[in-house]
Design a protein around this motif. Structure first.
Motif, PDB file in Angstrom:
ATOM      1  N   GLN A  31       0.829  -1.200   0.000  1.00 61.23           N
ATOM      2  CA  GLN A  31       0.000   0.000   0.000  1.00 61.23           C
ATOM      3  C   GLN A  31       0.863   1.249   0.000  1.00 61.23           C
ATOM      4  N   VAL A  32       0.523   2.192  -0.861  1.00 61.82           N
ATOM      5  CA  VAL A  32       1.163   3.506  -0.917  1.00 61.82           C
ATOM      6  C   VAL A  32       0.065   4.552  -0.739  1.00 61.82           C
ATOM      7  N   LEU A  33       0.168   5.341   0.327  1.00 63.52           N
ATOM      8  CA  LEU A  33      -0.880   6.292   0.666  1.00 63.52           C
ATOM      9  C   LEU A  33      -0.604   7.669   0.060  1.00 63.52           C
ATOM     10  N   LEU A  34      -1.579   8.181  -0.672  1.00 60.97           N
ATOM     11  CA  LEU A  34      -1.561   9.556  -1.156  1.00 60.97           C
ATOM     12  C   LEU A  34      -2.679  10.304  -0.441  1.00 60.97           C
ATOM     13  N   SER A  35      -2.324  11.337   0.307  1.00 64.34           N
ATOM     14  CA  SER A  35      -3.336  12.057   1.082  1.00 64.34           C
ATOM     15  C   SER A  35      -2.962  13.519   1.181  1.00 64.34           C
ATOM     16  N   ALA A  36      -3.960  14.334   1.506  1.00 62.36           N
ATOM     17  CA  ALA A  36      -3.784  15.752   1.805  1.00 62.36           C
ATOM     18  C   ALA A  36      -3.853  15.937   3.318  1.00 62.36           C
ATOM     19  N   PRO A  37      -3.487  17.103   3.839  1.00 61.30           N
ATOM     20  CA  PRO A  37      -3.663  17.341   5.283  1.00 61.30           C
ATOM     21  C   PRO A  37      -5.093  17.039   5.717  1.00 61.30           C
ATOM     22  N   ALA A  38      -5.221  16.350   6.852  1.00 57.64           N
ATOM     23  CA  ALA A  38      -6.533  15.869   7.294  1.00 57.64           C
ATOM     24  C   ALA A  38      -7.552  16.991   7.433  1.00 57.64           C
ATOM     25  N   LYS A  39      -7.082  18.161   7.858  1.00 54.21           N
ATOM     26  CA  LYS A  39      -8.009  19.273   8.094  1.00 54.21           C
ATOM     27  C   LYS A  39      -8.680  19.767   6.821  1.00 54.21           C
ATOM     28  N   MET A  40      -8.146  19.383   5.650  1.00 61.03           N
ATOM     29  CA  MET A  40      -8.714  19.849   4.394  1.00 61.03           C
ATOM     30  C   MET A  40      -9.870  18.985   3.913  1.00 61.03           C
ATOM     31  N   GLY A  41      -9.969  17.773   4.425  1.00 50.07           N
ATOM     32  CA  GLY A  41     -11.080  16.910   4.054  1.00 50.07           C
ATOM     33  C   GLY A  41     -11.060  16.424   2.619  1.00 50.07           C
ATOM     34  N   LEU A  42      -9.898  16.440   1.989  1.00 49.89           N
ATOM     35  CA  LEU A  42      -9.786  15.963   0.606  1.00 49.89           C
ATOM     36  C   LEU A  42      -9.647  14.445   0.585  1.00 49.89           C
ATOM     37  N   PRO A  43     -10.072  13.797  -0.492  1.00 49.63           N
ATOM     38  CA  PRO A  43     -10.034  12.330  -0.526  1.00 49.63           C
ATOM     39  C   PRO A  43      -8.608  11.786  -0.567  1.00 49.63           C
ATOM     40  N   ALA A  44      -8.401  10.686   0.134  1.00 53.88           N
ATOM     41  CA  ALA A  44      -7.128   9.975   0.104  1.00 53.88           C
ATOM     42  C   ALA A  44      -7.228   8.813  -0.875  1.00 53.88           C
ATOM     43  N   GLU A  45      -6.063   8.362  -1.328  1.00 51.84           N
ATOM     44  CA  GLU A  45      -6.016   7.252  -2.275  1.00 51.84           C
ATOM     45  C   GLU A  45      -4.934   6.279  -1.854  1.00 51.84           C
ATOM     46  N   ASN A  46      -5.275   4.997  -1.856  1.00 51.22           N
ATOM     47  CA  ASN A  46      -4.306   3.954  -1.567  1.00 51.22           C
ATOM     48  C   ASN A  46      -3.922   3.259  -2.871  1.00 51.22           C
ATOM     49  N   LEU A  47      -2.669   3.446  -3.273  1.00 47.91           N
ATOM     50  CA  LEU A  47      -2.174   2.806  -4.482  1.00 47.91           C
ATOM     51  C   LEU A  47      -1.542   1.469  -4.145  1.00 47.91           C
ATOM     52  N   GLN A  88      10.642  24.677   2.521  1.00 46.55           N
ATOM     53  CA  GLN A  88       9.244  25.078   2.697  1.00 46.55           C
ATOM     54  C   GLN A  88       8.419  24.238   1.735  1.00 46.55           C
ATOM     55  N   TYR A  89       7.624  23.331   2.283  1.00 43.98           N
ATOM     56  CA  TYR A  89       6.867  22.424   1.438  1.00 43.98           C
ATOM     57  C   TYR A  89       5.718  23.147   0.742  1.00 43.98           C
ATOM     58  N   GLN A  90       5.071  22.443  -0.147  1.00 48.92           N
ATOM     59  CA  GLN A  90       4.014  23.044  -0.957  1.00 48.92           C
ATOM     60  C   GLN A  90       2.689  23.119  -0.188  1.00 48.92           C
ATOM     61  N   SER A  91       1.841  24.028  -0.593  1.00 51.70           N
ATOM     62  CA  SER A  91       0.522  24.187   0.019  1.00 51.70           C
ATOM     63  C   SER A  91      -0.529  23.508  -0.856  1.00 51.70           C
ATOM     64  N   VAL A  92      -1.317  22.656  -0.231  1.00 48.34           N
ATOM     65  CA  VAL A  92      -2.402  21.979  -0.939  1.00 48.34           C
ATOM     66  C   VAL A  92      -3.639  22.868  -0.896  1.00 48.34           C
ATOM     67  N   THR A  93      -4.284  23.021  -2.036  1.00 47.70           N
ATOM     68  CA  THR A  93      -5.503  23.822  -2.122  1.00 47.70           C
ATOM     69  C   THR A  93      -6.699  22.889  -2.333  1.00 47.70           C
ATOM     70  N   PRO A  94      -7.921  23.373  -2.095  1.00 43.86           N
ATOM     71  CA  PRO A  94      -9.118  22.535  -2.312  1.00 43.86           C
ATOM     72  C   PRO A  94      -9.269  22.074  -3.751  1.00 43.86           C
TER      73      PRO A  94
END
Length: 341
Positions: A31-47, A88-94
């Protein structure tokens, strides 16, 4: 890269804290997890990983495996180095669709990519982020930059500066810690007079003045300290001056010699962290034969006594395996079969 085409990469892990470093084999389909910060509520994907890989992760990290070193079955190698003060890492947007935590970047790259060319094309499509609230157990935030090398010999550096992903071709064949890679390349220009050839005698008033000793006189001015700029200069210039070796075996030996020149013994790099006094030291070393899927590893107490592993056999077992690096049975020889028992 040796003349026979063998590509070998190596690294020292120089650190001051006990991270419970663990060597892990991850089979194809892990399993390889692709996710955004939890507070953003964006969908995660398990590859499901396309490649098996072996890597090193700090077991003190809570809630996941952050691979900072490794190589996969396709011959792609990766090393993560410390880049505090510049990262400085990148910022994820909605609106973003592709994202991965820095904690999962190692598994993502090793599990899903075959070559540096593929990585250069695909990785910029993803936002790489860090949220301190989602990482615990480690003594410092994971401010990292990475070197990736494949069995073609192509190599790149990946950094995250001012919120952007920056990719450099690894022309020096070297990466250390901070500052950024472009700074190290500029600093290397201060050492262009270094030479593997001893200077010729100087004649003054008819008298010939020779150098003191004939070994390495052309290297006077090479930094001998343990700073990251000093180690970058030593490693990159030694690789350049050594030239291209003939065989993979010679390439393995050359990488070992270069790493020995930047090895940090306990007590030589002391600093104060709060009320504690700590010393950086070379906690473990890896030498990765990316062409033949071989790995050699040694810890601090067994610095010249590598364990060798045949990764083709380990990957063919299709099993997830793990060992504390400090608990490996260090002895001469190939321990692949013993480790698989």
């Amino acid at each position: 890269m040796a003349k026979d085409g063998t590509v070998v990469a190596g690294r020292n892990m120089d650190w001051a804290f006990d991270m419970k470093w663990t060597l892990m084999v991850m089979p194809k389909g892990s399993q390889v997890l692709l996710s955004a910060p939890a507070k953003m509520g964006l969908p995660a994907e398990n590859l499901s990983s396309k490649h098996a890989f072996i890597g090193v992760t700090p077991a003190i990290l809570k809630g996941g495996n952050a691979f900072l070193e490794g190589q996969n079955s396709a011959g792609l190698g990766m090393s993560g180095n410390f880049l505090p003060g510049f990262t400085q890492y990148q910022s994820v947007t909605p609106q973003d669709k592709n994202y991965v935590s820095i904690v999962n970047l190692g598994a993502f790259t090793l599990g899903m990519f075959s070559t540096v060319k593929e990585l250069k094309q695909e990785l910029p499509k993803y936002k790489v982020w860090f949220d301190p609230s989602e990482v615990s157990g480690i003594p410092t935030a994971p401010w990292l930059h990475f070197v990736f090398t494949d069995r073609s010999g192509e190599s790149i550096i990946v950094e995250f500066v001012k919120g952007e992903m920056v990719i450099y071709d690894n022309i020096a064949n070297t990466l250390t810690n901070a500052p950024t890679y472009d700074w190290h390349l500029n600093n290397a220009r201060n050492y262009l007079a270094l030479s593997g050839t001893a200077p010729k005698p100087l004649t003054i008033k008819g008298k010939s003045i020779n150098e003191l000793g004939s070994e390495g006189a052309g290297m006077i001015g090479m930094p001998g300290d343990y700073t990251t700029p000093g180690r970058f200069i030593r490693a990159s210039y030694l690789l350049q001056m050594a030239g291209q070796v003939k065989t993979g075996q010679e390439a393995n030996q050359l990488i070992g010699h270069v790493l020995n020149n930047v090895d940090v013994p306990l007590g030589t790099s002391i600093s104060t962290e709060g009320k504690a006094t700590v010393s950086d030291n070379t906690q473990w070393v890896t030498i990765k034969d990316l062409t033949n899927n071989k790995l050699k590893i040694a810890n601090y107490l067994n610095r010249t006594n590598y364990i060798q592993m045949d990764l083709n056999k380990l990957f063919a077992s299709n099993k997830q395996m793990s060992w504390l690096i400090d608990g490996l049975p260090y002895s001469d020889g190939d321990l692949t079969n013993r480790l698989m028992q």
